[in-house]
Design a protein around this motif. Sequence first.
Motif, PDB file in Angstrom:
ATOM      1  N   TYR A 170       0.659  -1.159   0.117  1.00 22.58           N
ATOM      2  CA  TYR A 170       0.007   0.019  -0.046  1.00 22.58           C
ATOM      3  C   TYR A 170       0.774   1.161   0.224  1.00 22.58           C
ATOM      4  O   TYR A 170       1.964   1.185   0.388  1.00 22.58           O
ATOM      5  CB  TYR A 170      -0.795  -0.002   1.247  1.00 22.58           C
ATOM      6  CG  TYR A 170      -1.847  -0.966   1.523  1.00 22.58           C
ATOM      7  CD1 TYR A 170      -3.310  -0.789   1.067  1.00 22.58           C
ATOM      8  CD2 TYR A 170      -1.624  -2.222   1.654  1.00 22.58           C
ATOM      9  CE1 TYR A 170      -4.110  -1.855   0.962  1.00 22.58           C
ATOM     10  CE2 TYR A 170      -2.380  -2.974   2.015  1.00 22.58           C
ATOM     11  CZ  TYR A 170      -3.624  -3.135   1.509  1.00 22.58           C
ATOM     12  OH  TYR A 170      -4.431  -4.331   1.732  1.00 22.58           O
ATOM     13  N   ARG A 171       0.243   2.189  -0.727  1.00 26.35           N
ATOM     14  CA  ARG A 171       1.060   3.541  -0.591  1.00 26.35           C
ATOM     15  C   ARG A 171      -0.131   4.653  -0.101  1.00 26.35           C
ATOM     16  O   ARG A 171      -0.978   4.703  -0.786  1.00 26.35           O
ATOM     17  CB  ARG A 171       1.618   4.117  -1.996  1.00 26.35           C
ATOM     18  CG  ARG A 171       2.295   5.240  -1.864  1.00 26.35           C
ATOM     19  CD  ARG A 171       3.159   5.747  -3.080  1.00 26.35           C
ATOM     20  NE  ARG A 171       2.507   6.073  -4.249  1.00 26.35           N
ATOM     21  CZ  ARG A 171       2.403   5.560  -5.623  1.00 26.35           C
ATOM     22  NH1 ARG A 171       3.635   4.766  -5.638  1.00 26.35           N
ATOM     23  NH2 ARG A 171       1.516   5.434  -6.403  1.00 26.35           N
ATOM     24  N   ASN A 172       0.312   5.338   0.795  1.00 22.05           N
ATOM     25  CA  ASN A 172      -0.650   6.323   1.319  1.00 22.05           C
ATOM     26  C   ASN A 172      -2.280   5.575   1.561  1.00 22.05           C
ATOM     27  O   ASN A 172      -3.079   6.084   1.289  1.00 22.05           O
ATOM     28  CB  ASN A 172      -0.757   7.399   0.511  1.00 22.05           C
ATOM     29  CG  ASN A 172       0.486   8.228   0.525  1.00 22.05           C
ATOM     30  OD1 ASN A 172       1.206   8.358   1.095  1.00 22.05           O
ATOM     31  ND2 ASN A 172       0.475   8.647  -0.847  1.00 22.05           N
ATOM     32  N   SER A 173      -2.081   4.440   2.256  1.00 20.09           N
ATOM     33  CA  SER A 173      -3.279   3.385   2.366  1.00 20.09           C
ATOM     34  C   SER A 173      -4.015   3.060   1.378  1.00 20.09           C
ATOM     35  O   SER A 173      -4.944   2.430   1.378  1.00 20.09           O
ATOM     36  CB  SER A 173      -4.343   4.314   3.558  1.00 20.09           C
ATOM     37  OG  SER A 173      -3.648   4.807   4.585  1.00 20.09           O
ATOM     38  N   GLN A 174      -3.529   2.998   0.048  1.00 24.03           N
ATOM     39  CA  GLN A 174      -4.025   2.741  -0.946  1.00 24.03           C
ATOM     40  C   GLN A 174      -3.360   1.615  -1.770  1.00 24.03           C
ATOM     41  O   GLN A 174      -2.336   1.743  -1.788  1.00 24.03           O
ATOM     42  CB  GLN A 174      -4.517   3.958  -2.093  1.00 24.03           C
ATOM     43  CG  GLN A 174      -5.207   5.244  -1.501  1.00 24.03           C
ATOM     44  CD  GLN A 174      -6.495   4.424  -1.542  1.00 24.03           C
ATOM     45  OE1 GLN A 174      -7.374   3.757  -2.166  1.00 24.03           O
ATOM     46  NE2 GLN A 174      -7.247   5.089  -0.034  1.00 24.03           N
ATOM     47  N   GLY A 197       6.021   8.836  -0.282  1.00 24.76           N
ATOM     48  CA  GLY A 197       4.777   8.592   0.522  1.00 24.76           C
ATOM     49  C   GLY A 197       4.988   7.430   1.515  1.00 24.76           C
ATOM     50  O   GLY A 197       6.113   7.122   1.698  1.00 24.76           O
ATOM     51  N   ARG A 198       3.768   7.093   2.028  1.00 29.05           N
ATOM     52  CA  ARG A 198       3.956   6.216   3.187  1.00 29.05           C
ATOM     53  C   ARG A 198       3.655   4.900   2.675  1.00 29.05           C
ATOM     54  O   ARG A 198       2.454   4.470   2.068  1.00 29.05           O
ATOM     55  CB  ARG A 198       2.744   6.725   4.339  1.00 29.05           C
ATOM     56  CG  ARG A 198       3.212   7.959   4.907  1.00 29.05           C
ATOM     57  CD  ARG A 198       2.303   8.503   5.934  1.00 29.05           C
ATOM     58  NE  ARG A 198       0.691   8.843   5.230  1.00 29.05           N
ATOM     59  CZ  ARG A 198      -0.327   7.968   5.268  1.00 29.05           C
ATOM     60  NH1 ARG A 198      -0.218   6.764   6.017  1.00 29.05           N
ATOM     61  NH2 ARG A 198      -1.259   8.286   4.807  1.00 29.05           N
ATOM     62  N   TYR A 199       4.627   3.679   2.917  1.00 25.49           N
ATOM     63  CA  TYR A 199       4.413   2.569   2.410  1.00 25.49           C
ATOM     64  C   TYR A 199       3.974   1.443   3.453  1.00 25.49           C
ATOM     65  O   TYR A 199       4.822   1.488   4.430  1.00 25.49           O
ATOM     66  CB  TYR A 199       5.674   2.073   1.539  1.00 25.49           C
ATOM     67  CG  TYR A 199       5.886   2.583   0.105  1.00 25.49           C
ATOM     68  CD1 TYR A 199       5.505   2.098  -0.937  1.00 25.49           C
ATOM     69  CD2 TYR A 199       6.395   4.126  -0.005  1.00 25.49           C
ATOM     70  CE1 TYR A 199       5.458   2.639  -2.310  1.00 25.49           C
ATOM     71  CE2 TYR A 199       6.433   4.567  -1.422  1.00 25.49           C
ATOM     72  CZ  TYR A 199       6.046   3.758  -2.244  1.00 25.49           C
ATOM     73  OH  TYR A 199       6.173   4.349  -3.498  1.00 25.49           O
ATOM     74  N   SER A 200       3.290   0.731   3.154  1.00 25.64           N
ATOM     75  CA  SER A 200       2.823  -0.419   4.150  1.00 25.64           C
ATOM     76  C   SER A 200       2.661  -1.814   3.353  1.00 25.64           C
ATOM     77  O   SER A 200       2.280  -1.837   2.174  1.00 25.64           O
ATOM     78  CB  SER A 200       1.676  -0.202   5.116  1.00 25.64           C
ATOM     79  OG  SER A 200       0.527   0.283   4.227  1.00 25.64           O
ATOM     80  N   ALA A 212       3.552   2.181   8.509  1.00 22.40           N
ATOM     81  CA  ALA A 212       3.811   2.715   7.366  1.00 22.40           C
ATOM     82  C   ALA A 212       5.408   3.449   7.578  1.00 22.40           C
ATOM     83  O   ALA A 212       5.505   3.946   8.623  1.00 22.40           O
ATOM     84  CB  ALA A 212       2.848   3.858   7.096  1.00 22.40           C
ATOM     85  N   ARG A 214       7.964   5.855   5.768  1.00 25.28           N
ATOM     86  CA  ARG A 214       7.836   6.929   4.650  1.00 25.28           C
ATOM     87  C   ARG A 214       9.003   7.191   3.898  1.00 25.28           C
ATOM     88  O   ARG A 214      10.139   6.884   4.418  1.00 25.28           O
ATOM     89  CB  ARG A 214       7.655   8.546   5.483  1.00 25.28           C
ATOM     90  CG  ARG A 214       7.958   9.523   4.620  1.00 25.28           C
ATOM     91  CD  ARG A 214       7.750  10.846   5.496  1.00 25.28           C
ATOM     92  NE  ARG A 214       6.214  11.114   5.715  1.00 25.28           N
ATOM     93  CZ  ARG A 214       5.354  11.227   5.278  1.00 25.28           C
ATOM     94  NH1 ARG A 214       5.417  11.708   3.854  1.00 25.28           N
ATOM     95  NH2 ARG A 214       3.994  11.430   5.750  1.00 25.28           N
ATOM     96  N   SER A 216      11.145   9.387   1.152  1.00 29.39           N
ATOM     97  CA  SER A 216      10.943  10.644   0.265  1.00 29.39           C
ATOM     98  C   SER A 216      12.005  10.436  -0.867  1.00 29.39           C
ATOM     99  O   SER A 216      12.828   9.734  -1.223  1.00 29.39           O
ATOM    100  CB  SER A 216      11.816  11.496   1.595  1.00 29.39           C
ATOM    101  OG  SER A 216      11.000  11.766   2.423  1.00 29.39           O
TER     102      SER A 216
END
Length: 498
Positions: A170-174, A197-200, A212, A214, A216
């Motif tokens: 996921y990137r930024n919860s998507q 973005g924020r990766y999970s 997540a 982050r 940059s």
Amino acid sequence: MVMSVRMAPPLPLIILIMIHRVSGADWDVSYSPSHICALKNSSVIMSCTYTYPTGHQIMKVFWSKNNVKGEDHPDLSEDPEYSQRLQYLGDTQQDCSIRLSHVTQKDEHMYYFRFITDKPDGKWTGDPGVTLTVTDLQVEAPERVTEGHNVSLTCNSSCTLTDRATFIWYRNSQPLTERRDGNNQLLLQSVRREDAGRYSCALHGHSYISPAARLSVTYAPKNVSVSINGSGEIVEGGSVTLSCSSDSNLPALNFSWFKGGRLVGSGRIYSISNISSDHSEEYKCKSISEHGEKYSDAVTLNIMYPPKNVSVSITGSGEIVEGDSVTLSCSSDANPPALNFSWFKGRNLVGSGRIYSISNISSDHSGEYKCKSRNKIGEKYSDAVTLNIMYPPKNVSVSITGSGEIVEGDSVTLSCSSDSNPPALNFSWFKENQSSAVGSGQSFSALQSGRFYCEAHNQHGSQRSDAVTVIVKGRLVILYISIGVVCGAAVIIGMLIW
């Protein structure tokens, strides 16, 4: 630039299945596997089979996490922490499997199956039991990556998951991609700024999503632009401040300012005080960071100022001769351009407009001319230009010099004058009724009686004067000057000189 997002090539996943058998004579408990690594919040099935000697009847089956000799073996199904999450899947014959739901790190224990038969010594615990380890997921990623480079992100767990894992990113919860892979790495190729973005990560079929991390993406300055402070017109004599801004996720190391192609300053702000028309030109700034540099688009400083360098030009070249036409043109340097012009001869207003024309010019038009140029900022006069009109002699006349008695044998001096441009330098004297000149030069000495006149010449023409009459008698000289005709008769004024 095209960015490809793909999972890294799958690494071999080896799961070691250990079937643990706990037996004694005909008593037996088998666990498969004996070590389980489960994801936090997931459900775990502990597979188990058991046997017992013939002649025994099962009275009770249960699981416990305590197998200390001499102590009780509490039934987990009666423990409030487990009662809602533990489901017995087996039977009273040979299957002793259970499902434990919503596991957390608090559930990390060794679990044992125990059964009790109807015989006094018919009790058995499968020891050692099943070891449960509960793990979460953590994304391992570099803190930053430079645009255009490749980067790999890893979804880590503290133990090797027992079940074959299919990872989702996921990137930024998507969801980043519909592709699922058994490998725990995500490879981003030719990274762009949009990849920040924020990766999970998560496992397919599980609700748990990792915290997540982050990422940059650093990049050279983009969208560099120049803004001009204030609003409205920039008037000569004022002050102007130019500001440079850029889109970059790293602070700019330096800004440089250029006027045309020439370096004129540095820093994010460029100020000009007491601005003048000389500052009217294109300006741009350059933003520099550790990853590169970029120029802004040019902006033009449009400096407003009153007319200057006002001048008058005369059409054509050479001499201006009486009867010609002349055009005077007024020009000036002004911003906005001057649209109002006034013309003066001496101090008298004689016309308006950028062009001032004189047709059939005469000597009366000779003089100094200047124009006044005006815009909304101010006004200015030109230097004066002189119209020098060339014309042939006019107003030619004869005057008498000398005084006292004029007697026979003396002479009378006649002088010729005229108005002309250039001044007449050629004079001829005539006696009436004679075709040939009797003298030349601006002065003439008359020695005899008669009517005399002069003719003045320049390169543009000639004109003759009226005649004067000279009479000599003995030693008496009578000079008559005819000055006109009244009622058809000549009027003569006479002068007797003794």
